[in-house]
Scaffold this motif. Structure first.
Motif, PDB file in Angstrom:
ATOM      1  N   ARG A 133       0.877  -1.165   0.000  1.00  0.00           N
ATOM      2  CA  ARG A 133       0.000   0.000   0.000  1.00  0.00           C
ATOM      3  C   ARG A 133       0.918   1.219   0.000  1.00  0.00           C
ATOM      4  O   ARG A 133       1.685   1.424   0.954  1.00  0.00           O
ATOM      5  CB  ARG A 133      -0.899   0.012   1.236  1.00  0.00           C
ATOM      6  N   VAL A 134       0.846   2.013  -1.057  1.00  0.00           N
ATOM      7  CA  VAL A 134       1.787   3.118  -1.248  1.00  0.00           C
ATOM      8  C   VAL A 134       1.112   4.451  -0.953  1.00  0.00           C
ATOM      9  O   VAL A 134       0.068   4.782  -1.542  1.00  0.00           O
ATOM     10  CB  VAL A 134       2.342   3.122  -2.688  1.00  0.00           C
ATOM     11  N   TYR A 135       1.702   5.218  -0.041  1.00  0.00           N
ATOM     12  CA  TYR A 135       1.183   6.537   0.325  1.00  0.00           C
ATOM     13  C   TYR A 135       1.738   7.563  -0.659  1.00  0.00           C
ATOM     14  O   TYR A 135       2.946   7.730  -0.782  1.00  0.00           O
ATOM     15  CB  TYR A 135       1.601   6.867   1.753  1.00  0.00           C
ATOM     16  N   ILE A 136       0.829   8.271  -1.358  1.00  0.00           N
ATOM     17  CA  ILE A 136       1.229   9.217  -2.407  1.00  0.00           C
ATOM     18  C   ILE A 136       0.702  10.614  -2.055  1.00  0.00           C
ATOM     19  O   ILE A 136      -0.393  10.997  -2.459  1.00  0.00           O
ATOM     20  CB  ILE A 136       0.684   8.787  -3.789  1.00  0.00           C
ATOM     21  N   PRO A 137       1.467  11.400  -1.291  1.00  0.00           N
ATOM     22  CA  PRO A 137       1.032  12.753  -0.937  1.00  0.00           C
ATOM     23  C   PRO A 137       1.535  13.808  -1.920  1.00  0.00           C
ATOM     24  O   PRO A 137       1.426  15.002  -1.673  1.00  0.00           O
ATOM     25  CB  PRO A 137       1.686  12.945   0.429  1.00  0.00           C
ATOM     26  N   LEU A 138       2.124  13.370  -3.017  1.00  0.00           N
ATOM     27  CA  LEU A 138       2.716  14.280  -3.993  1.00  0.00           C
ATOM     28  C   LEU A 138       1.679  14.682  -5.034  1.00  0.00           C
ATOM     29  O   LEU A 138       0.774  13.899  -5.353  1.00  0.00           O
ATOM     30  CB  LEU A 138       3.903  13.606  -4.694  1.00  0.00           C
ATOM     31  N   PRO A 139       1.784  15.886  -5.588  1.00  0.00           N
ATOM     32  CA  PRO A 139       0.812  16.317  -6.603  1.00  0.00           C
ATOM     33  C   PRO A 139       0.859  15.418  -7.840  1.00  0.00           C
ATOM     34  O   PRO A 139       1.928  14.992  -8.272  1.00  0.00           O
ATOM     35  CB  PRO A 139       1.247  17.744  -6.929  1.00  0.00           C
ATOM     36  N   LEU A 140      -0.302  15.134  -8.395  1.00  0.00           N
ATOM     37  CA  LEU A 140      -0.381  14.205  -9.514  1.00  0.00           C
ATOM     38  C   LEU A 140      -0.023  14.841 -10.847  1.00  0.00           C
ATOM     39  O   LEU A 140       0.003  14.147 -11.864  1.00  0.00           O
ATOM     40  CB  LEU A 140      -1.789  13.595  -9.579  1.00  0.00           C
ATOM     41  N   TYR A 141       0.252  16.142 -10.859  1.00  0.00           N
ATOM     42  CA  TYR A 141       0.723  16.770 -12.101  1.00  0.00           C
ATOM     43  C   TYR A 141       2.250  16.727 -12.197  1.00  0.00           C
ATOM     44  O   TYR A 141       2.818  17.180 -13.183  1.00  0.00           O
ATOM     45  CB  TYR A 141       0.227  18.218 -12.214  1.00  0.00           C
ATOM     46  N   HIS A 142       2.911  16.181 -11.169  1.00  0.00           N
ATOM     47  CA  HIS A 142       4.362  16.018 -11.182  1.00  0.00           C
ATOM     48  C   HIS A 142       4.730  14.571 -11.489  1.00  0.00           C
ATOM     49  O   HIS A 142       3.944  13.651 -11.241  1.00  0.00           O
ATOM     50  CB  HIS A 142       4.965  16.410  -9.826  1.00  0.00           C
ATOM     51  N   THR A 143       5.939  14.370 -11.979  1.00  0.00           N
ATOM     52  CA  THR A 143       6.371  13.036 -12.386  1.00  0.00           C
ATOM     53  C   THR A 143       6.425  12.054 -11.223  1.00  0.00           C
ATOM     54  O   THR A 143       5.956  10.920 -11.347  1.00  0.00           O
ATOM     55  CB  THR A 143       7.766  13.120 -13.042  1.00  0.00           C
ATOM     56  N   ALA A 144       6.969  12.480 -10.081  1.00  0.00           N
ATOM     57  CA  ALA A 144       7.172  11.550  -8.967  1.00  0.00           C
ATOM     58  C   ALA A 144       5.857  10.942  -8.498  1.00  0.00           C
ATOM     59  O   ALA A 144       5.727   9.724  -8.375  1.00  0.00           O
ATOM     60  CB  ALA A 144       7.885  12.243  -7.812  1.00  0.00           C
ATOM     61  N   GLY A 145       4.873  11.784  -8.208  1.00  0.00           N
ATOM     62  CA  GLY A 145       3.604  11.272  -7.731  1.00  0.00           C
ATOM     63  C   GLY A 145       2.692  10.791  -8.842  1.00  0.00           C
ATOM     64  O   GLY A 145       2.135   9.697  -8.779  1.00  0.00           O
ATOM     65  N   GLY A 146       2.528  11.626  -9.865  1.00  0.00           N
ATOM     66  CA  GLY A 146       1.550  11.354 -10.904  1.00  0.00           C
ATOM     67  C   GLY A 146       1.911  10.258 -11.871  1.00  0.00           C
ATOM     68  O   GLY A 146       1.021   9.660 -12.493  1.00  0.00           O
ATOM     69  N   LEU A 147       3.205   9.976 -12.042  1.00  0.00           N
ATOM     70  CA  LEU A 147       3.612   8.912 -12.960  1.00  0.00           C
ATOM     71  C   LEU A 147       4.242   7.739 -12.210  1.00  0.00           C
ATOM     72  O   LEU A 147       3.745   6.619 -12.264  1.00  0.00           O
ATOM     73  CB  LEU A 147       4.568   9.459 -14.024  1.00  0.00           C
ATOM     74  N   LEU A 148       5.345   7.995 -11.506  1.00  0.00           N
ATOM     75  CA  LEU A 148       6.007   6.899 -10.795  1.00  0.00           C
ATOM     76  C   LEU A 148       5.084   6.302  -9.736  1.00  0.00           C
ATOM     77  O   LEU A 148       4.881   5.086  -9.679  1.00  0.00           O
ATOM     78  CB  LEU A 148       7.304   7.382 -10.153  1.00  0.00           C
ATOM     79  N   GLY A 149       4.497   7.156  -8.892  1.00  0.00           N
ATOM     80  CA  GLY A 149       3.625   6.663  -7.831  1.00  0.00           C
ATOM     81  C   GLY A 149       2.399   5.952  -8.380  1.00  0.00           C
ATOM     82  O   GLY A 149       2.058   4.849  -7.949  1.00  0.00           O
ATOM     83  N   ILE A 150       1.740   6.578  -9.353  1.00  0.00           N
ATOM     84  CA  ILE A 150       0.523   5.997  -9.919  1.00  0.00           C
ATOM     85  C   ILE A 150       0.826   4.725 -10.707  1.00  0.00           C
ATOM     86  O   ILE A 150       0.025   3.782 -10.731  1.00  0.00           O
ATOM     87  CB  ILE A 150      -0.197   7.029 -10.802  1.00  0.00           C
ATOM     88  N   SER A 151       2.013   4.654 -11.339  1.00  0.00           N
ATOM     89  CA  SER A 151       2.367   3.442 -12.084  1.00  0.00           C
ATOM     90  C   SER A 151       2.467   2.232 -11.162  1.00  0.00           C
ATOM     91  O   SER A 151       2.269   1.096 -11.597  1.00  0.00           O
ATOM     92  CB  SER A 151       3.695   3.636 -12.831  1.00  0.00           C
ATOM     93  N   MET A 152       2.769   2.467  -9.889  1.00  0.00           N
ATOM     94  CA  MET A 152       2.855   1.360  -8.939  1.00  0.00           C
ATOM     95  C   MET A 152       1.498   0.664  -8.799  1.00  0.00           C
ATOM     96  O   MET A 152       1.436  -0.539  -8.561  1.00  0.00           O
ATOM     97  CB  MET A 152       3.339   1.865  -7.582  1.00  0.00           C
ATOM     98  N   SER A 153       0.419   1.440  -8.940  1.00  0.00           N
ATOM     99  CA  SER A 153      -0.921   0.859  -8.868  1.00  0.00           C
ATOM    100  C   SER A 153      -1.376   0.343 -10.229  1.00  0.00           C
ATOM    101  O   SER A 153      -1.778  -0.816 -10.353  1.00  0.00           O
ATOM    102  CB  SER A 153      -1.920   1.905  -8.358  1.00  0.00           C
ATOM    103  N   LEU A 154      -1.317   1.182 -11.243  1.00  0.00           N
ATOM    104  CA  LEU A 154      -1.846   0.796 -12.550  1.00  0.00           C
ATOM    105  C   LEU A 154      -1.069  -0.365 -13.158  1.00  0.00           C
ATOM    106  O   LEU A 154      -1.654  -1.268 -13.755  1.00  0.00           O
ATOM    107  CB  LEU A 154      -1.825   1.993 -13.507  1.00  0.00           C
TER     108      LEU A 154
END
Length: 614
Positions: free
Chosen positions: A251-272
């Motif tokens: 379960r990954v905690y993603i408090p980073l904005p989703l318009y940035h690469t770290a949260g919106g791509l790397l973080g979200i890719s962990m789920s998708l």
């Protein structure tokens, strides 16, 4: 006698083997193994023409009822996310959107944000992920830069869009989520409620097609739209699962904005892609960070370096170690913060990662070396090591690579400061440089004839050093940007905006170090010998047109300035001077609240000791 001169002693070889090889060889073998796995998986995805949606769909079919996203008190299963993306795709197909169109997404972090760009991608429509902090001219520029056909925004952000509506092209379409849309704005929720949750794409979507555009300052000029193809997103998902060790049970905690690469791509890719649960928060909260991780039973948490500092400033409590975190994934974590955070919160593993949004190289500290962004395996031949990453010497004034007598770049020695380059091999799918939507800007980020005639490399703009074991340590950024609180700020953009307020006055924007804070805070030096600039007007203009972290914290009023031989304003000395009143004799000001106040010695000390929060 000659042999004794040219052949190292036995003691030397013993020292070398024991001190370096025994330290790096096991580590290097592990790195080579996981890198090969990443490359093989990426090749597999390329050959089968996989896309972001097709990989996500595999997880939907595998476990449709499993939680994909958690947002506050909502839980979205993989099937719920899939159904929403189908509705988005169907709704926009009915509106005649087609492959190649661009739609701006101006929405706060929430599961719908991901569903919007993923659903549009099923049509071949590219999403432009716009920073929700932008206002005025900066917002207008980002929307126009990608030639967006439409804008999707939420009710709370509607005023920002409507304030620039008259400045945008008349053909622009507006879609609002939530609230009561104004005249001329479509209610997207109505369209989605009428759309089917079953979708068959009329277009063939390819592995190399553009997925989203993410804005980055790069190293010079205005923000630029970096091209993120499906292939890049899938590489991030592969990187997170294989290199970082994220799996579907996390379960990954993603408090980073989703318009940035770290949260919106790397973080979200962990789920998708990886199939884990992604816990999305509307915004970062230092006081709630650990409590959220406990509440949602998170096993992995994401950071940018400065977040850790704010969390450490919170009072210690019993909950500090009541979490289930096994790993944090961070960028920009300073060594002193790194160890302090691990100790206080009992974090077993830190994975510091590095990679530019538009770049073609990435690193991860897979062995938890404090302060290192990763390493270059020392057991590899030099020619191979260069493809992992190359550090070259740069001129300290111009920041341009230094060339030898043959015209090639010069590699740095151990512990020598240099700029990181990412070689771009021909026909290498894993090292493609997609660049920016603006081709001319892309060309500025590529250097030719690096180590041999005809070779090319991506210019990261990042200054680093490498120790004898191959560990890389980030030091600073070159060019006209600085990084503050996780955001790269383009000085050229701010200088251009300033020209409409300070009129004929010359101005220089740069970053300065503030104590032990990660990154550099913004400072602007204005040539104003007669004190004609209205600082209150300037503060109000910044509030209206810049994101919070891009607003300069300090102002220096100069009696005059100097230019270089190429008519460029000199920044080097200004950066060195910083904002210390005991060093700078010119008038200094500090942004406190929404106004600039005089920066006295007492104010300066209060900033450094934390009495004044910035």
């Amino acid at each position: 006698m000659l042999a004794l001169i040219f052949i190292p002693s036995l003691e030397f070889w013993k020292s070398f083997l024991l001190d370096i090889l025994t330290t790096t060889f096991p580590r290097d073998l592990m790195a080579i193994f996981v890198t090969l796995r990443v490359l093989l998986k990426s090749y597999y995805l390329k050959e089968r023409n996989r896309t972001a949606y097709s990989e996500f769909k595999r997880n939907v079919l595998k476990h449709p009822d499993k939680t994909c996203f958690i947002f506050e008190n909502e839980e979205w299963s993989f099937k719920m996310v899939d159904d929403y993306t189908s509705k988005v795709a169907n709704a926009f197909r009915e509106l005649n959107y087609k492959k190649g169109d661009v739609v701006a997404i101006f929405v706060n972090s929430r599961p719908e944000y991901v569903c919007l760009w993923l659903g549009l991608s099923r049509l071949g429509v590219v999403s432009s992920l716009v920073n929700v902090s932008l206002r005025g001219q900066s917002l207008k520029f980002c929307i126009e830069a990608c030639q967006c056909r439409a804008i999707i925004f939420t009710s709370e952000l509607a005023p920002a869009i409507l304030s620039i509506r008259n400045d945008l092209v008349s053909s622009m379409c507006y879609f609002q989520l939530g609230g009561s849309p104004k005249e001329g704005v479509s209610n997207l929720e109505n369209s989605l409620s009428l759309a089917s949750d079953v979708f068959e794409s009329p277009e063939k979507i390819d592995h190399t097609d553009h997925l989203v555009y993410i804005y980055t300052s790069g190293t010079t000029g205005f923000p630029k739209a970096a091209i993120i193809p499906h292939a890049r997103f899938l590489l991030m998902g592969t990187f997170s699962t294989i290199m970082l060790g994220i799996d579907s049970s996390d379960r990954v905690y993603i408090p980073l904005p989703l318009y940035h690469t770290a949260g919106g791509l790397l973080g979200i890719s962990m789920s998708l892609v990886g199939g884990c649960v992604g816990v999305i928060t509307p915004k970062f909260s230092a006081s709630n960070y650990v409590l959220d991780c406990i509440k949602y039973e998170c096993t992995v948490a994401m950071f940018i370096g400065e977040m850790c500092r704010y969390i450490l400033l919170q009072p210690s409590c019993l909950e500090d170690r009541a979490h289930q975190l096994r790993m944090i994934v961070s960028t920009g974590l300073r060594p002193n913060i790194w160890q302090a955070f691990k100790t206080r919160f009992s974090i077993p593993v830190v994975r510091e990662i590095y990679g530019a949004t538009e770049g073609n190289i990435q690193f991860a500290s897979i062995d938890d070396k404090v302060g290192a962004i990763g390493f270059i395996p020392q057991c590899l031949p030099r020619a191979v090591r260069r493809f992992v990453g190359a550090l070259v010497r740069v001129d300290p004034e111009t920041q341009e690579p230094i060339r030898n007598h043959d015209g090639f770049c010069v590699e740095c020695q151990v512990d020598e400061l240099g700029m990181l380059l990412g070689l771009i091999p021909a026909n290498n799918f894993s090292r493609v440089f997609s660049g920016y939507l603006n081709k001319r800007e892309s060309e500025k980020k590529v250097i030719s004839n690096v180590f041999k005639l005809g070779d090319r490399a991506f210019i990261t703009g990042d200054l680093m050093s490498m120790d004898k074991y191959g560990y890389l340590y980030f030091k600073d950024r070159t060019g006209d940007t600085y990084r503050w609180k996780g955001e790269n700020v383009a000085t050229f953009e701010i200088e251009t905006l300033l020209s409409s307020v300070v009129k004929h006055h010359e101005c220089i924007v740069y970053g300065v170090q503030v104590g032990d804070f990660e990154g550099k805070a913004g400072m602007v030096a204005i040539v104003d010998p007669l004190r004609e600039v209205d600082l209150d007007e300037l503060a109000a203009y910044f509030e209206k047109n810049l994101s919070k972290n891009a607003i300069p914290l300090f102002i220096r009023l100069l009696p005059h300035t100097e230019i270089t031989g190429t008519f460029r304003l000199k920044k080097t000395q200004l950066k060195k001077d910083g904002f210390d009143p005991s060093v700078v004799k010119d008038p200094l000001y500090f942004k406190q609240g929404k106004v600039y106040v005089e920066l006295t010695k007492d104010v300066y000390e209060a900033i450094l000791n934390g009495a004044i929060m910035i």
